[in-house]
Design a protein around this motif. Sequence first.
Motif, PDB file in Angstrom:
ATOM      1  N   ASN A  52     -82.161   6.111  59.800  1.00  0.00           N
ATOM      2  CA  ASN A  52     -81.491   6.206  61.101  1.00  0.00           C
ATOM      3  C   ASN A  52     -79.987   6.425  60.959  1.00  0.00           C
ATOM      4  N   ASN A  53     -79.311   6.524  62.107  1.00  0.00           N
ATOM      5  CA  ASN A  53     -77.888   6.841  62.100  1.00  0.00           C
ATOM      6  C   ASN A  53     -77.012   5.688  61.628  1.00  0.00           C
ATOM      7  N   LEU A  54     -77.596   4.485  61.567  1.00  0.00           N
ATOM      8  CA  LEU A  54     -76.805   3.327  61.136  1.00  0.00           C
ATOM      9  C   LEU A  54     -76.454   3.398  59.654  1.00  0.00           C
ATOM     10  N   ALA A  55     -77.154   4.300  58.924  1.00  0.00           N
ATOM     11  CA  ALA A  55     -76.978   4.355  57.466  1.00  0.00           C
ATOM     12  C   ALA A  55     -75.520   4.524  57.074  1.00  0.00           C
ATOM     13  N   GLN A  56     -74.769   5.334  57.832  1.00  0.00           N
ATOM     14  CA  GLN A  56     -73.395   5.585  57.394  1.00  0.00           C
ATOM     15  C   GLN A  56     -72.506   4.338  57.532  1.00  0.00           C
ATOM     16  N   LEU A  57     -72.983   3.324  58.272  1.00  0.00           N
ATOM     17  CA  LEU A  57     -72.218   2.082  58.369  1.00  0.00           C
ATOM     18  C   LEU A  57     -72.368   1.228  57.118  1.00  0.00           C
ATOM     19  N   TRP A  58     -73.590   1.172  56.561  1.00  0.00           N
ATOM     20  CA  TRP A  58     -73.787   0.280  55.414  1.00  0.00           C
ATOM     21  C   TRP A  58     -73.724   0.992  54.070  1.00  0.00           C
ATOM     22  N   ILE A  59     -73.840   2.324  54.057  1.00  0.00           N
ATOM     23  CA  ILE A  59     -73.830   3.029  52.763  1.00  0.00           C
ATOM     24  C   ILE A  59     -72.537   2.803  51.963  1.00  0.00           C
ATOM     25  N   PRO A  60     -71.323   2.867  52.578  1.00  0.00           N
ATOM     26  CA  PRO A  60     -70.124   2.599  51.774  1.00  0.00           C
ATOM     27  C   PRO A  60     -70.143   1.195  51.160  1.00  0.00           C
ATOM     28  N   GLY A  61     -70.591   0.203  51.960  1.00  0.00           N
ATOM     29  CA  GLY A  61     -70.642  -1.171  51.448  1.00  0.00           C
ATOM     30  C   GLY A  61     -71.589  -1.290  50.268  1.00  0.00           C
ATOM     31  N   LEU A  62     -72.781  -0.673  50.409  1.00  0.00           N
ATOM     32  CA  LEU A  62     -73.766  -0.743  49.323  1.00  0.00           C
ATOM     33  C   LEU A  62     -73.246  -0.023  48.076  1.00  0.00           C
ATOM     34  N   TRP A 105     -70.140   0.344  47.094  1.00  0.00           N
ATOM     35  CA  TRP A 105     -69.128  -0.452  46.381  1.00  0.00           C
ATOM     36  C   TRP A 105     -69.721  -1.727  45.797  1.00  0.00           C
ATOM     37  N   LEU A 106     -70.757  -2.249  46.431  1.00  0.00           N
ATOM     38  CA  LEU A 106     -71.423  -3.438  45.875  1.00  0.00           C
ATOM     39  C   LEU A 106     -72.051  -3.089  44.521  1.00  0.00           C
ATOM     40  N   ILE A 107     -72.740  -1.949  44.477  1.00  0.00           N
ATOM     41  CA  ILE A 107     -73.369  -1.528  43.215  1.00  0.00           C
ATOM     42  C   ILE A 107     -72.287  -1.219  42.182  1.00  0.00           C
ATOM     43  N   TYR A 108     -71.192  -0.603  42.641  1.00  0.00           N
ATOM     44  CA  TYR A 108     -70.081  -0.280  41.737  1.00  0.00           C
ATOM     45  C   TYR A 108     -69.493  -1.563  41.123  1.00  0.00           C
ATOM     46  N   ILE A 109     -69.316  -2.593  41.968  1.00  0.00           N
ATOM     47  CA  ILE A 109     -68.757  -3.869  41.449  1.00  0.00           C
ATOM     48  C   ILE A 109     -69.676  -4.432  40.366  1.00  0.00           C
ATOM     49  N   LEU A 168     -59.078  -5.240  47.014  1.00  0.00           N
ATOM     50  CA  LEU A 168     -59.165  -3.824  46.632  1.00  0.00           C
ATOM     51  C   LEU A 168     -60.473  -3.217  47.149  1.00  0.00           C
ATOM     52  N   VAL A 169     -61.529  -4.027  47.144  1.00  0.00           N
ATOM     53  CA  VAL A 169     -62.839  -3.504  47.551  1.00  0.00           C
ATOM     54  C   VAL A 169     -62.879  -3.246  49.063  1.00  0.00           C
ATOM     55  N   ILE A 170     -62.258  -4.149  49.839  1.00  0.00           N
ATOM     56  CA  ILE A 170     -62.304  -4.003  51.311  1.00  0.00           C
ATOM     57  C   ILE A 170     -61.690  -2.663  51.756  1.00  0.00           C
ATOM     58  N   ALA A 205     -61.300  -0.046  49.989  1.00  0.00           N
ATOM     59  CA  ALA A 205     -62.111   1.040  49.420  1.00  0.00           C
ATOM     60  C   ALA A 205     -63.322   1.313  50.317  1.00  0.00           C
ATOM     61  N   ILE A 206     -63.932   0.232  50.833  1.00  0.00           N
ATOM     62  CA  ILE A 206     -65.075   0.407  51.748  1.00  0.00           C
ATOM     63  C   ILE A 206     -64.618   1.133  53.022  1.00  0.00           C
ATOM     64  N   TYR A 207     -63.464   0.708  53.572  1.00  0.00           N
ATOM     65  CA  TYR A 207     -62.962   1.350  54.792  1.00  0.00           C
ATOM     66  C   TYR A 207     -62.646   2.815  54.563  1.00  0.00           C
ATOM     67  N   ALA A 208     -61.998   3.079  53.414  1.00  0.00           N
ATOM     68  CA  ALA A 208     -61.628   4.469  53.119  1.00  0.00           C
ATOM     69  C   ALA A 208     -62.892   5.319  53.013  1.00  0.00           C
ATOM     70  N   THR A 209     -63.921   4.788  52.329  1.00  0.00           N
ATOM     71  CA  THR A 209     -65.171   5.538  52.170  1.00  0.00           C
ATOM     72  C   THR A 209     -65.852   5.745  53.523  1.00  0.00           C
ATOM     73  N   GLN A 210     -65.837   4.683  54.336  1.00  0.00           N
ATOM     74  CA  GLN A 210     -66.430   4.796  55.683  1.00  0.00           C
ATOM     75  C   GLN A 210     -65.753   5.911  56.475  1.00  0.00           C
ATOM     76  N   SER A 211     -64.409   5.942  56.413  1.00  0.00           N
ATOM     77  CA  SER A 211     -63.699   6.947  57.209  1.00  0.00           C
ATOM     78  C   SER A 211     -63.994   8.363  56.701  1.00  0.00           C
ATOM     79  N   VAL A 212     -64.135   8.526  55.371  1.00  0.00           N
ATOM     80  CA  VAL A 212     -64.445   9.858  54.829  1.00  0.00           C
ATOM     81  C   VAL A 212     -65.848  10.288  55.261  1.00  0.00           C
ATOM     82  N   LEU A 213     -66.813   9.366  55.164  1.00  0.00           N
ATOM     83  CA  LEU A 213     -68.190   9.716  55.525  1.00  0.00           C
ATOM     84  C   LEU A 213     -68.318  10.016  57.028  1.00  0.00           C
ATOM     85  N   ALA A 214     -67.420   9.390  57.838  1.00  0.00           N
ATOM     86  CA  ALA A 214     -67.471   9.644  59.281  1.00  0.00           C
ATOM     87  C   ALA A 214     -66.581  10.827  59.682  1.00  0.00           C
TER      88      ALA A 214
END
Lengths: 224, 219
Positions: free
Chosen positions: B45-55, B57-61, B175-177, B179-188
């Motif tokens: 669904n369309n909600l994916a772009q909300l949690w994908i950046p978080g996931l 960066w979580l995997i990256y950490i 640093l992670v927070i 990064a998540i916001y920056a990724t969210q804004s790029v994906l949106a």
Amino acid sequence: MIPSIKGSNLLLGLLALLLVTAMALVFFFAPEEKTQGVVQKILYLHLAAVAAMYICLFLGLLFAAIFLASKQAWSDALSVASVEVGYLFTTAVLLTGSIWAKPVWGTWWTWDARLTTTLLIWLIFSAYMLLRYHFGHLHSGKVWCAILAILGFLDVPLIHYSVRLFRGIHPRVITAGGIATPMLWTLLVTIVALLALAACLVYLRYAVEMLRQRLQQFMLMQEE
Amino acid sequence: MKVCGWALFKKDLLVELRTQESLWISLLFALLLTVIGSFCFPTTNNLAQLWIPGLYWLIYIFASTIILTNAFRQEQSEGSLQAFLLAGVSAETLLLSKALYQWLLISMIGLILWPLFAVFYQVPIAAKLPRLILILLLTGIGFALLGTFCAAMLRASPLRQIFMPLVFFPLILPLVIPAIYATQSVLADQPVRGLEVILSFDLLFGALAYMLFAHLVEG
């Protein structure tokens, strides 16, 4: 030199008097807030604990920097004492904040900027406490803890700034002309009382740490 | 210092190429977490772009912490850290060469993660990849510097696998927070937000790590 705690009974008596006065002011002198009611009174303790938390953690950073520069045992003991008391007050800030938030915000916890920042400070210094517990008897462990005290405190503004990317809902407690005079006096006395308590705890913990280090040296000499 | 640091960097790279210890383990771990993530979150669904950046960066950490925790394992077991210092290599050179090497490894993890996300979570990344890579590389600097620093701190501890996340995660969160916001804004498809916080973190912790590293390795 081991710090003396002789004659501290008088100071402890004065501290107890100050704390009782502060509590009396909170419950009998300060007027009840119009909208929040009696629960607002916990904010006096909450704000005083915030002041004690920041001052103690800053002192922890200061003495940690002195320890790294000079490697003097007293600076390490003062740093660990300040950080531990700061950690205690951070816990108090989180608990009193939650108790206030439940009736006022309708929730024990929300991911507001200041709440999250305080929780992260608590987590960073939890790591400090763990390191100190496991490696505090080693010189290298003391260096690690000193470095963590510095990094942890300097992390605070960045944490706050990055978490503010969320929308904060924290109230500005004191705005221009926004607090009645009896409330202001109560707040000031409570802050002074808790800072005195913090100073007393830091000194006692410092004395204990110096004694512990002396005992450790003594036991090492016995083994040799 | 320049020659010495470069030689140390090449030494680390050569050891990794020959032993292939860190990168493959970490990559496999990242792949595993990506697959587990597909079962944890709805991908259709369309909600994916909300949690994908978080996931992401979580995997990256998690994946980068595996690499960073072992940054000084070899030096510790061989005692070569003391040998480098005795040979006149400055602590700062050690930090910079090691952090550069760690930055390279964790950036590779982050780079490979995006195509994995494109395949498993249908993230349309083709047009956004340059901006995503910029965020990744800038965030990686702070990760590598602070991670190398924490790894050096815990290098002698038998419990470093446990202590590393406990010490590293709360410190790295500012640093992670962003990064998540920056990724969210790029994906949106919005202007990139949060880069100034990432850069501030890199500068502040870079300077602190540089100043304090000698205390850490020389005791």
